[in-house]
Design a protein around this motif. Structure first.
Motif, PDB file in Angstrom:
ATOM      1  N   GLU A 173       0.800  -1.219   0.000  1.00  0.00           N
ATOM      2  CA  GLU A 173       0.000   0.000   0.000  1.00  0.00           C
ATOM      3  C   GLU A 173       0.838   1.277   0.000  1.00  0.00           C
ATOM      4  OE1 GLU A 173      -2.770  -0.157   3.217  1.00  0.00           O
ATOM      5  OE2 GLU A 173      -4.073  -1.611   2.199  1.00  0.00           O
ATOM      6  N   MET A 174       2.153   1.136   0.076  1.00  0.00           N
ATOM      7  CA  MET A 174       3.014   2.316   0.033  1.00  0.00           C
ATOM      8  C   MET A 174       2.837   3.069  -1.287  1.00  0.00           C
ATOM      9  SD  MET A 174       6.682   1.196   1.665  1.00  0.00           S
ATOM     10  CE  MET A 174       7.365   2.710   0.983  1.00  0.00           C
ATOM     11  N   PRO A 175       3.001   4.387  -1.278  1.00  0.00           N
ATOM     12  CA  PRO A 175       2.898   5.142  -2.543  1.00  0.00           C
ATOM     13  C   PRO A 175       4.040   4.781  -3.480  1.00  0.00           C
ATOM     14  CG  PRO A 175       3.727   6.547  -0.787  1.00  0.00           C
ATOM     15  CD  PRO A 175       3.298   5.263  -0.128  1.00  0.00           C
ATOM     16  N   TRP A 176       3.825   5.017  -4.766  1.00  0.00           N
ATOM     17  CA  TRP A 176       4.839   4.761  -5.782  1.00  0.00           C
ATOM     18  C   TRP A 176       5.413   6.084  -6.282  1.00  0.00           C
ATOM     19  CZ3 TRP A 176       1.551   1.110  -9.432  1.00  0.00           C
ATOM     20  CH2 TRP A 176       1.233  -0.071  -8.737  1.00  0.00           C
ATOM     21  N   GLU A 177       6.560   6.011  -6.942  1.00  0.00           N
ATOM     22  CA  GLU A 177       7.095   7.170  -7.650  1.00  0.00           C
ATOM     23  C   GLU A 177       7.350   6.781  -9.104  1.00  0.00           C
ATOM     24  OE1 GLU A 177      10.844   8.477  -6.143  1.00  0.00           O
ATOM     25  OE2 GLU A 177      11.745   6.477  -6.121  1.00  0.00           O
ATOM     26  N   ARG A 178       7.032   7.702 -10.002  1.00  0.00           N
ATOM     27  CA  ARG A 178       7.222   7.429 -11.425  1.00  0.00           C
ATOM     28  C   ARG A 178       8.709   7.456 -11.773  1.00  0.00           C
ATOM     29  NH1 ARG A 178       3.650   8.106 -15.741  1.00  0.00           N
ATOM     30  NH2 ARG A 178       2.235   9.230 -14.351  1.00  0.00           N
ATOM     31  N   VAL A 179       9.143   6.529 -12.592  1.00  0.00           N
ATOM     32  CA  VAL A 179      10.514   6.522 -13.094  1.00  0.00           C
ATOM     33  C   VAL A 179      10.563   7.433 -14.317  1.00  0.00           C
ATOM     34  CG1 VAL A 179      12.382   5.116 -14.050  1.00  0.00           C
ATOM     35  CG2 VAL A 179      10.926   4.187 -12.242  1.00  0.00           C
ATOM     36  N   GLU A 180      11.267   8.531 -14.183  1.00  0.00           N
ATOM     37  CA  GLU A 180      11.287   9.543 -15.242  1.00  0.00           C
ATOM     38  C   GLU A 180      12.418   9.328 -16.240  1.00  0.00           C
ATOM     39  OE1 GLU A 180       8.859  11.502 -15.502  1.00  0.00           O
ATOM     40  OE2 GLU A 180       7.985  11.714 -13.492  1.00  0.00           O
ATOM     41  N   LYS A 181      13.519   8.720 -15.799  1.00  0.00           N
ATOM     42  CA  LYS A 181      14.663   8.553 -16.685  1.00  0.00           C
ATOM     43  C   LYS A 181      14.483   7.339 -17.592  1.00  0.00           C
ATOM     44  CE  LYS A 181      18.319  10.691 -13.885  1.00  0.00           C
ATOM     45  NZ  LYS A 181      19.666  10.492 -13.273  1.00  0.00           N
ATOM     46  N   ASN A 182      15.054   7.452 -18.779  1.00  0.00           N
ATOM     47  CA  ASN A 182      15.029   6.337 -19.722  1.00  0.00           C
ATOM     48  C   ASN A 182      16.358   5.595 -19.629  1.00  0.00           C
ATOM     49  OD1 ASN A 182      14.349   4.588 -21.817  1.00  0.00           O
ATOM     50  ND2 ASN A 182      15.102   5.990 -23.389  1.00  0.00           N
ATOM     51  N   TYR A 183      16.458   4.690 -18.658  1.00  0.00           N
ATOM     52  CA  TYR A 183      17.698   3.953 -18.453  1.00  0.00           C
ATOM     53  C   TYR A 183      17.909   2.939 -19.579  1.00  0.00           C
ATOM     54  CZ  TYR A 183      17.322   5.728 -13.648  1.00  0.00           C
ATOM     55  OH  TYR A 183      17.211   6.520 -12.541  1.00  0.00           O
ATOM     56  N   VAL A 184      19.122   2.914 -20.108  1.00  0.00           N
ATOM     57  CA  VAL A 184      19.485   1.937 -21.133  1.00  0.00           C
ATOM     58  C   VAL A 184      20.689   1.148 -20.621  1.00  0.00           C
ATOM     59  CG1 VAL A 184      20.255   1.565 -23.500  1.00  0.00           C
ATOM     60  CG2 VAL A 184      18.594   3.372 -22.992  1.00  0.00           C
ATOM     61  N   PHE A 185      20.596  -0.162 -20.670  1.00  0.00           N
ATOM     62  CA  PHE A 185      21.613  -1.056 -20.137  1.00  0.00           C
ATOM     63  C   PHE A 185      22.265  -1.854 -21.261  1.00  0.00           C
ATOM     64  CE2 PHE A 185      18.130  -0.499 -17.155  1.00  0.00           C
ATOM     65  CZ  PHE A 185      18.772  -0.142 -15.983  1.00  0.00           C
ATOM     66  N   ASP A 186      23.440  -2.409 -20.967  1.00  0.00           N
ATOM     67  CA  ASP A 186      24.099  -3.332 -21.880  1.00  0.00           C
ATOM     68  C   ASP A 186      23.729  -4.745 -21.461  1.00  0.00           C
ATOM     69  OD1 ASP A 186      25.495  -1.426 -23.439  1.00  0.00           O
ATOM     70  OD2 ASP A 186      27.016  -1.236 -21.869  1.00  0.00           O
ATOM     71  N   GLY A 187      23.069  -5.469 -22.372  1.00  0.00           N
ATOM     72  CA  GLY A 187      22.661  -6.830 -22.091  1.00  0.00           C
ATOM     73  C   GLY A 187      23.234  -7.801 -23.107  1.00  0.00           C
ATOM     74  N   PRO A 188      23.078  -9.095 -22.877  1.00  0.00           N
ATOM     75  CA  PRO A 188      23.606 -10.102 -23.806  1.00  0.00           C
ATOM     76  C   PRO A 188      23.080  -9.956 -25.228  1.00  0.00           C
ATOM     77  CG  PRO A 188      22.948 -11.109 -21.736  1.00  0.00           C
ATOM     78  CD  PRO A 188      22.455  -9.693 -21.686  1.00  0.00           C
ATOM     79  N   GLU A 189      21.863  -9.401 -25.377  1.00  0.00           N
ATOM     80  CA  GLU A 189      21.290  -9.231 -26.717  1.00  0.00           C
ATOM     81  C   GLU A 189      21.494  -7.828 -27.259  1.00  0.00           C
ATOM     82  OE1 GLU A 189      19.208 -10.138 -24.063  1.00  0.00           O
ATOM     83  OE2 GLU A 189      19.570 -12.284 -24.322  1.00  0.00           O
ATOM     84  N   GLY A 190      22.278  -6.995 -26.547  1.00  0.00           N
ATOM     85  CA  GLY A 190      22.501  -5.616 -26.978  1.00  0.00           C
ATOM     86  C   GLY A 190      21.917  -4.625 -25.982  1.00  0.00           C
ATOM     87  N   LYS A 191      21.621  -3.430 -26.446  1.00  0.00           N
ATOM     88  CA  LYS A 191      21.070  -2.391 -25.590  1.00  0.00           C
ATOM     89  C   LYS A 191      19.631  -2.738 -25.203  1.00  0.00           C
ATOM     90  CE  LYS A 191      24.679   0.357 -25.893  1.00  0.00           C
ATOM     91  NZ  LYS A 191      25.547   0.689 -24.719  1.00  0.00           N
ATOM     92  N   VAL A 192      19.322  -2.591 -23.914  1.00  0.00           N
ATOM     93  CA  VAL A 192      17.968  -2.869 -23.434  1.00  0.00           C
ATOM     94  C   VAL A 192      17.555  -1.755 -22.483  1.00  0.00           C
ATOM     95  CG1 VAL A 192      18.034  -5.375 -23.699  1.00  0.00           C
ATOM     96  CG2 VAL A 192      18.896  -4.347 -21.606  1.00  0.00           C
ATOM     97  N   SER A 193      16.279  -1.424 -22.506  1.00  0.00           N
ATOM     98  CA  SER A 193      15.748  -0.402 -21.610  1.00  0.00           C
ATOM     99  C   SER A 193      15.248  -1.059 -20.328  1.00  0.00           C
ATOM    100  CB  SER A 193      14.596   0.342 -22.295  1.00  0.00           C
ATOM    101  OG  SER A 193      13.489  -0.533 -22.485  1.00  0.00           O
ATOM    102  N   LEU A 194      14.944  -0.229 -19.347  1.00  0.00           N
ATOM    103  CA  LEU A 194      14.352  -0.753 -18.114  1.00  0.00           C
ATOM    104  C   LEU A 194      13.040  -1.459 -18.435  1.00  0.00           C
ATOM    105  CD1 LEU A 194      14.455  -0.981 -15.020  1.00  0.00           C
ATOM    106  CD2 LEU A 194      13.292   1.227 -14.891  1.00  0.00           C
ATOM    107  N   ALA A 195      12.261  -0.896 -19.351  1.00  0.00           N
ATOM    108  CA  ALA A 195      10.986  -1.517 -19.745  1.00  0.00           C
ATOM    109  C   ALA A 195      11.212  -2.909 -20.335  1.00  0.00           C
ATOM    110  CB  ALA A 195      10.255  -0.624 -20.749  1.00  0.00           C
TER     111      ALA A 195
END
Length: 235
Positions: free
Chosen positions: A39-61
């Motif tokens: 039940e705790m409040p949430w905060e929106r993730v505003e940044k578009n994080y991009v990571f390096d993954g085994p298949e290439g660049k991946v977003s948080l989504a």
């Protein structure tokens, strides 16, 4: 241990029933705490994080992998290290078999570290893990969730960790962060926990807590000094 109290079976059953009442009270309290956490409040993730993954660049989504809930384990792996943190490795040994079950509860689990992907992949192969592990070395993710010290914190020798200022020379810290993605693709940060808040994720420690000796760490040079990576034990 040799001087521990020994009683008759009847007295043992009586003591066990008394303790069972406390265990049930704790279980109810834990369930209530879990409800309040949800039940705790949430905060929106505003940044578009991009990571390096085994298949290439991946977003948080992308890390949600089609699920609406995401568990991120902040695995301590500094870019300058040759291997991941041994304590984080102890925790991570619990994750591999859990992912399939999490996937069937609309959730995914990934590990994120600052070390470059090549080091993460080599260490993951060494440890025999198959869960997804991506590098945040090219973004601010670790700094924003307070598991890596930024340049200012390094200079001061003081970091923001577990919702307080902490004087330390350790620039990497463990943690877990939880995220939710709605039908429109909006991502929300719902929860993060650090330090002893991570205990619940380590099934081995829960088993050890059942033993007569418990964790038996009081006489060690430092807590968890007995822990090694699973391929480093002689036996």
């Amino acid at each position: 241990m040799e001087k521990h109290r020994v009683v008759s079976h009847a007295d043992w059953i009586a003591a066990r029933k008394d303790f069972l009442a406390k265990e049930k009270e704790f279980t109810r309290m834990r369930d209530e705490l879990s409800r309040q956490r949800r039940e705790m409040p949430w905060e929106r993730v505003e940044k578009n994080y991009v990571f390096d993954g085994p298949e290439g660049k991946v977003s948080l989504a992308d890390l949600f992998a089609g699920k609406s809930q995401l568990i991120v384990y902040h695995f301590m792996f500094d870019p300058g290290w040759d291997a991941g943190c041994k304590n984080c490795s102890f925790w991570a040994d619990n994750y591999n078999p859990a992912v399939i079950y999490l996937n069937h509860r609309d959730a995914n689990l990934v590990a994120i570290s600052r070390a470059p992907l090549a080091k993460l992949e080599a260490y993951r192969k060494r440890m025999g893990w198959s869960f997804k592990w991506v590098s945040s070395g090219g973004n601010d993710f670790n700094y924003d969730y307070h598991v890596s010290a930024n340049a200012d914190e390094v200079a001061k020798g003081e970091v923001n960790y577990n919702y307080r200022s902490l004087k330390t020379s350790n620039h990497e810290r463990p943690g877990v962060s939880i995220f939710y993605k709605d039908a429109d693709g909006n991502i929300f940060h719902t929860y993060s926990t650090y330090e002893r808040g991570l205990d619940m994720l380590n099934g081995t420690y829960h088993l050890i807590d059942l033993l007569p000796k418990g964790r038996d760490e009081a006489g060690l040079q430092f807590t968890m000094s007995w822990v090694h990576r699973h391929d480093e034990y002689e036996s």
